[in-house]
Structure formats: C-alpha cells, structure tokens
Design an enzyme around this catalytic site. Structure first.
Site, PDB file in Angstrom:
ATOM      1  N   HIS A 130       0.811  -1.216   0.000  1.00  0.00           N
ATOM      2  CA  HIS A 130       0.000   0.000   0.000  1.00  0.00           C
ATOM      3  C   HIS A 130       0.846   1.268   0.000  1.00  0.00           C
ATOM      4  O   HIS A 130       2.006   1.267   0.398  1.00  0.00           O
ATOM      5  CB  HIS A 130      -0.959   0.013   1.199  1.00  0.00           C
ATOM      6  N   ILE A 131       0.204   2.338  -0.460  1.00  0.00           N
ATOM      7  CA  ILE A 131       0.726   3.699  -0.373  1.00  0.00           C
ATOM      8  C   ILE A 131      -0.125   4.421   0.657  1.00  0.00           C
ATOM      9  O   ILE A 131      -1.344   4.565   0.478  1.00  0.00           O
ATOM     10  CB  ILE A 131       0.635   4.431  -1.728  1.00  0.00           C
ATOM     11  N   GLN A 246      -0.991  20.396  -1.133  1.00  0.00           N
ATOM     12  CA  GLN A 246       0.223  19.980  -0.452  1.00  0.00           C
ATOM     13  C   GLN A 246       1.163  19.273  -1.413  1.00  0.00           C
ATOM     14  O   GLN A 246       0.746  18.600  -2.345  1.00  0.00           O
ATOM     15  CB  GLN A 246      -0.160  19.047   0.691  1.00  0.00           C
ATOM     16  N   PHE A 252       6.169   9.794  -0.692  1.00  0.00           N
ATOM     17  CA  PHE A 252       5.349   8.644  -1.050  1.00  0.00           C
ATOM     18  C   PHE A 252       6.217   7.427  -1.340  1.00  0.00           C
ATOM     19  O   PHE A 252       7.240   7.518  -2.023  1.00  0.00           O
ATOM     20  CB  PHE A 252       4.477   8.960  -2.268  1.00  0.00           C
ATOM     21  N   HIS A 253       5.790   6.289  -0.838  1.00  0.00           N
ATOM     22  CA  HIS A 253       6.590   5.072  -0.995  1.00  0.00           C
ATOM     23  C   HIS A 253       5.719   3.848  -0.761  1.00  0.00           C
ATOM     24  O   HIS A 253       4.587   3.945  -0.264  1.00  0.00           O
ATOM     25  CB  HIS A 253       7.756   5.074   0.001  1.00  0.00           C
TER      26      HIS A 253
END
Length: 318
Positions: A130-131, A246, A252-253
C-alpha cells in the site's frame, strides 16, 4: 440391400482419445499464452482484510520483535487511508529478487538483522502492499461512520481522476521512533500530481476531526513528519486552476520489507548495487490507481476515483 458400414468401437475410442488430446493441447497453448490469471476484484480482498488477534496486550515476541507505535485505546477504532496494490505473480517475483540478494549479507541467526518480507505471509500467501494517505489514526464509535462518509464525499467532490504510478528507486528508511527500518520503493511523482492531490484531500478530512495529517511540516506535527533521517517538508504547489495543494514528492513510498536494526554500511551499499543492476524489471511496473481505501477496524470502504469527469477546481481546492 446394402449393408450399413458402422464404425467399430475401437475406432470410436481412438477418435475420442484423439479429440481429448487435441483439447488438452489447445488448453495448454492457451495457458502458455496467458501465464497469469486476471486479478481478483479489489473488493474480494477486503473480505480477508482482518487479522487474527493473538493477544489482548502488546507483545513484541508474537510479532517478530515489532512494538506497537500507536498505543491501543479501548473504544477507539484504528483507521487508515491508503492505496492498495496486489502485485501480479511476475511483479511479486521481481520484488522478491530484491530482498533475496540482500539476505546473504546479514547474520542468519540474528532476528534483529533478519529481513522480513511484506510480500507474503508466514504461510507463503501473497499480501497486498500500500501507499499511505494517512497516519495510523483512530475514531470513537460515534465518529467512525461520519468520518467514512466525509472521506467518500471529499474524494468524489475532488474530481481526481485515475492515474498510474511508477517506481524510481529503493531505499532504507526508519519510522520516527527508530524501532523499525523499512525497505521502500520510492515513487515517481505522476504528471497529473494525483498523489499530492489525494494527500491534500485526506489531510483536510482527518484534520476536521482533530487528527494529525500525514507528511505535514515537521515543525508543527510530531511523528510521521520524518521518513528515515530526512525531514519531509510539505510545501504548497499552485495548480492550473489557481488553488493550492500539499506537495510531498519525496515522501510517497511502498514498503516491501522491514528489519529491527538499522542497515549497516555494507547493506546500504548492496542496496545501491541492486538498484543499479537489478531494478529494470521493477521500473517497468505500472500501478493503476483507480480507488483509495478507508479501513476502520476490520471494515474496508472502497472509494473510486471518477474517470468520467473533467479536472477542475473542487470544494477542496484541488
């Protein structure tokens, strides 16, 4: 009177056997052309999103040494907003190779340096990745349904369309408490800025309920303001419609593995070597982002992105 020339039973059996062999050959050729079965619907996996509770208290010995970062509060419903990805068999194989190259560098009998994969369970069952779009948060019973309704309406009003995500690299990062280190796939920022837009909407929603945002300015929020040793600075980005959202392009990963101790210099060098020599198959992967998920307790709500809309300024300024 002419006699009817009937086919003997032996000839029938030979013909049936021949037809059967041809059918098997045809099926085999079809399977060879399509090695991978089509993915199961996203909602199917939600039926098995719950985990078995093995203790009424936090016991790291039951979880490979992991410690609960967010303490459980009786009556609170743990909540998470995220994008889910189930890798295909070929994608999972490409990811598994990354950790398999690293394991020989570690002490085999030391649990603190053992790499634990997020790709499969202890029984070898494939797991979703998941992110994250929120921190681990929690709601009391009176708020949880209202929050889910709020995030569903916010995503629909945002007019964010489906998009694709790709990978740019591999790195080791720590949680804020430095109790675990994660092997993460770094993401390329989509041209449509979809990840930042979803983060903006998600943070707006959780903040309405007094919950801390994800990847906020570290000077104002403690906790997830850090990834590894680097501060994740959230800055405003001006969109074409004049609104602001934003921007956390390096935050993000997708986590693919974890370990208890910080990686030593040899493992860090090995990681860089793997990216240079064995990352081509991973960069070819494309993740289709068509929905986000809101998990409250063990109940998962799917919120679809709207493909048949024109992007424009929404109620949430994205």
């Amino acid at each position: 009177m002419a006699l009817v020339d009937y086919v003997s039973s032996d000839e029938d059996e030979q013909e049936d056997t021949s037809n059967s062999n041809n059918s098997i050959s045809n099926l085999k050729r079809k399977r060879d052309k399509n090695d991978e079965l089509p993915p199961l619907p996203s909602r199917f996996h939600d039926m098995y999103a719950s985990t078995t509770r093995v203790s009424t208290r936090d016991d790291p010995s039951l979880h490979g040494g992991r410690k609960r970062v967010t303490p459980h509060i009786e009556g609170n419903w743990p909540t998470h907003l995220y994008i889910e990805w189930y890798p295909s068999p070929s994608e999972s194989e490409a990811l598994s190779k990354l950790t398999s190259f690293m394991q020989p560098e570690l002490a085999p009998s030391n649990n603190a340096t053992k790499i634990h994969s997020f790709l499969t369970s202890d029984l070898g069952v494939p797991l979703p990745l998941h992110i994250s779009l929120s921190r681990p948060i929690g709601f009391v019973t009176e708020q949880k349904d209202e929050f889910v309704t709020s995030i569903v309406q916010a995503i629909k009003s945002s007019r964010i369309r489906p998009f694709k995500v790709t990978f740019s690299g591999l790195d080791w990062v720590a949680n804020f408490e430095n109790t675990r280190w994660f092997l993460v796939l770094k993401l390329v920022t989509p041209s449509c800025n979809g990840l930042n837009k979803l983060l903006h909407v998600s943070n707006k929603c959780v903040q309405k309920y007094g919950q801390p945002p994800l990847y906020a300015d570290p000077s104002s929020v403690t906790g997830e303001g850090y990834v590894g040793e680097d501060k994740i600075k959230s800055k405003a980005t001006t969109l074409k419609n004049g609104s602001h959202t934003q921007d956390a392009p390096n935050a993000f990963h997708i986590s693919v593995a974890w370990m208890l101790n910080a990686p030593n210099p040899d493992l860090i060098d090995m990681t860089k070597t793997i990216v240079a020599k064995h990352f081509q198959d991973v960069t070819a992967i494309r993740i289709n982002v068509n929905e986000i998920k809101a998990k409250v307790g063990n109940h998962v709500t799917n919120v679809a992105l709207q493909a048949m809309v024109l992007e424009g300024k929404s109620l949430f300024g994205v």
